[in-house]
Design a protein around this motif. Sequence first.
Motif, mmCIF file in Angstrom:
data_model
loop_
_atom_site.group_PDB
_atom_site.id
_atom_site.type_symbol
_atom_site.label_atom_id
_atom_site.label_comp_id
_atom_site.label_asym_id
_atom_site.label_seq_id
_atom_site.Cartn_x
_atom_site.Cartn_y
_atom_site.Cartn_z
ATOM 1 N N HIS A 1 1.155 -9.530 -9.964
ATOM 2 C CA HIS A 1 0.941 -11.027 -10.095
ATOM 3 C C HIS A 1 0.637 -12.163 -10.728
ATOM 4 O O HIS A 1 -0.177 -11.471 -12.019
ATOM 5 C CB HIS A 1 -0.199 -11.497 -8.407
ATOM 6 C CG HIS A 1 0.143 -10.910 -7.339
ATOM 7 N ND1 HIS A 1 0.498 -12.005 -6.192
ATOM 8 C CD2 HIS A 1 -0.061 -9.872 -6.508
ATOM 9 C CE1 HIS A 1 1.018 -11.179 -5.434
ATOM 10 N NE2 HIS A 1 -0.148 -9.489 -5.696
ATOM 11 N N HIS B 1 -0.894 -15.980 -9.692
ATOM 12 C CA HIS B 1 -0.459 -15.922 -8.090
ATOM 13 C C HIS B 1 0.671 -15.801 -7.632
ATOM 14 O O HIS B 1 0.838 -15.789 -6.087
ATOM 15 C CB HIS B 1 -1.324 -16.860 -7.494
ATOM 16 C CG HIS B 1 -2.594 -18.028 -7.589
ATOM 17 N ND1 HIS B 1 -3.869 -16.956 -7.796
ATOM 18 C CD2 HIS B 1 -3.463 -18.756 -8.907
ATOM 19 C CE1 HIS B 1 -4.895 -16.943 -8.340
ATOM 20 N NE2 HIS B 1 -4.732 -18.275 -8.844
ATOM 21 N N TRP C 1 13.606 -6.998 -3.820
ATOM 22 C CA TRP C 1 13.443 -6.776 -5.349
ATOM 23 C C TRP C 1 13.765 -5.485 -5.163
ATOM 24 O O TRP C 1 14.807 -5.438 -6.463
ATOM 25 C CB TRP C 1 11.491 -6.125 -5.775
ATOM 26 C CG TRP C 1 10.995 -7.679 -5.946
ATOM 27 C CD1 TRP C 1 11.581 -8.567 -6.133
ATOM 28 C CD2 TRP C 1 9.702 -7.476 -6.344
ATOM 29 N NE1 TRP C 1 10.927 -10.046 -5.923
ATOM 30 C CE2 TRP C 1 9.250 -8.816 -6.416
ATOM 31 C CE3 TRP C 1 8.843 -6.657 -6.180
ATOM 32 C CZ2 TRP C 1 8.113 -9.425 -6.676
ATOM 33 C CZ3 TRP C 1 7.234 -7.111 -6.047
ATOM 34 C CH2 TRP C 1 7.047 -8.416 -6.313
ATOM 35 N N ILE D 1 1.012 -3.950 -6.732
ATOM 36 C CA ILE D 1 1.979 -4.883 -7.236
ATOM 37 C C ILE D 1 1.349 -5.860 -7.942
ATOM 38 O O ILE D 1 0.147 -6.498 -7.911
ATOM 39 C CB ILE D 1 2.154 -6.562 -5.640
ATOM 40 C CG1 ILE D 1 2.775 -5.121 -4.784
ATOM 41 C CG2 ILE D 1 3.053 -7.286 -5.804
ATOM 42 C CD1 ILE D 1 4.319 -5.252 -5.051
ATOM 43 N N ARG E 1 -2.904 -5.928 -7.777
ATOM 44 C CA ARG E 1 -3.464 -5.492 -6.143
ATOM 45 C C ARG E 1 -2.362 -4.168 -5.263
ATOM 46 O O ARG E 1 -1.115 -4.629 -5.647
ATOM 47 C CB ARG E 1 -3.187 -6.712 -5.658
ATOM 48 C CG ARG E 1 -3.685 -6.555 -4.024
ATOM 49 C CD ARG E 1 -3.053 -8.047 -2.856
ATOM 50 N NE ARG E 1 -1.537 -8.304 -3.240
ATOM 51 C CZ ARG E 1 -0.663 -7.500 -2.494
ATOM 52 N NH1 ARG E 1 -0.768 -5.949 -2.055
ATOM 53 N NH2 ARG E 1 0.588 -8.121 -1.994
ATOM 54 N N ASP F 1 4.308 -5.891 2.055
ATOM 55 C CA ASP F 1 4.630 -5.919 0.614
ATOM 56 C C ASP F 1 6.329 -5.696 0.658
ATOM 57 O O ASP F 1 6.553 -6.211 0.318
ATOM 58 C CB ASP F 1 4.413 -5.318 -0.557
ATOM 59 C CG ASP F 1 2.515 -5.898 -0.918
ATOM 60 O OD1 ASP F 1 2.645 -7.057 -0.582
ATOM 61 O OD2 ASP F 1 1.595 -5.009 -1.037
ATOM 62 N N ILE G 1 -0.495 -1.984 -3.252
ATOM 63 C CA ILE G 1 0.541 -1.991 -2.148
ATOM 64 C C ILE G 1 -0.196 -1.837 -1.119
ATOM 65 O O ILE G 1 -1.037 -0.877 -0.827
ATOM 66 C CB ILE G 1 1.960 -1.525 -2.892
ATOM 67 C CG1 ILE G 1 3.082 -1.757 -2.108
ATOM 68 C CG2 ILE G 1 1.348 -0.217 -1.755
ATOM 69 C CD1 ILE G 1 4.262 -0.865 -2.848
ATOM 70 N N PRO H 1 3.419 -13.334 -6.560
ATOM 71 C CA PRO H 1 4.054 -11.916 -7.189
ATOM 72 C C PRO H 1 4.954 -11.736 -8.623
ATOM 73 O O PRO H 1 6.139 -12.453 -7.941
ATOM 74 C CB PRO H 1 4.741 -11.745 -5.644
ATOM 75 C CG PRO H 1 4.207 -12.117 -4.683
ATOM 76 C CD PRO H 1 4.113 -13.694 -5.136
ATOM 77 N N LEU I 1 8.984 -7.889 0.561
ATOM 78 C CA LEU I 1 9.247 -8.328 -0.594
ATOM 79 C C LEU I 1 9.782 -7.303 -1.206
ATOM 80 O O LEU I 1 10.798 -7.468 -2.312
ATOM 81 C CB LEU I 1 8.057 -8.848 -1.298
ATOM 82 C CG LEU I 1 8.240 -9.417 -2.609
ATOM 83 C CD1 LEU I 1 9.177 -10.797 -2.717
ATOM 84 C CD2 LEU I 1 6.785 -9.586 -3.582
#
Length: 123
Positions: free
Chosen positions: A59, A62, A20, A57, A7, A13, A9, A64, A16
């Motif tokens: 997944h 479902h 990371w 991103i 998906r 996001d 970005i 991330p 998150l």
Amino acid sequence: MPELVFRPITRGDFPLLGRWLQQPHVARWWADDPSPGALEADYGGCIEGTEPADVFIAHYRHVPLGLIQRLRFADYPQYIQELQPVLAVPSHAISIDYFVGSPDMLGKGLGRAMISSFMQMTW
């Protein structure tokens, strides 16, 4: 092939992505500043379409998994100039960068699967 979805970005996001980027296994290779302002500077143009790189991103089932991005070297002539002393860069060449974000997703073959699936989607 694992259940992977890519998906584009969004600014949603960034929290998150910031977490990371602070993980030791990510920070070792990605020295990006995880602050909101830095994330906007680094990724805002990709979101707006003013920067030619595509950032996603990934997944897995479902959840991330990580970040993966691609760019056409033709869109970044400075990269071609940096590489020319070492190797010739074909006009259609692309570069990808990626990381698995969560430590609990490491060691399961998901990085390899992410690259494979992403390359199939790209070509």
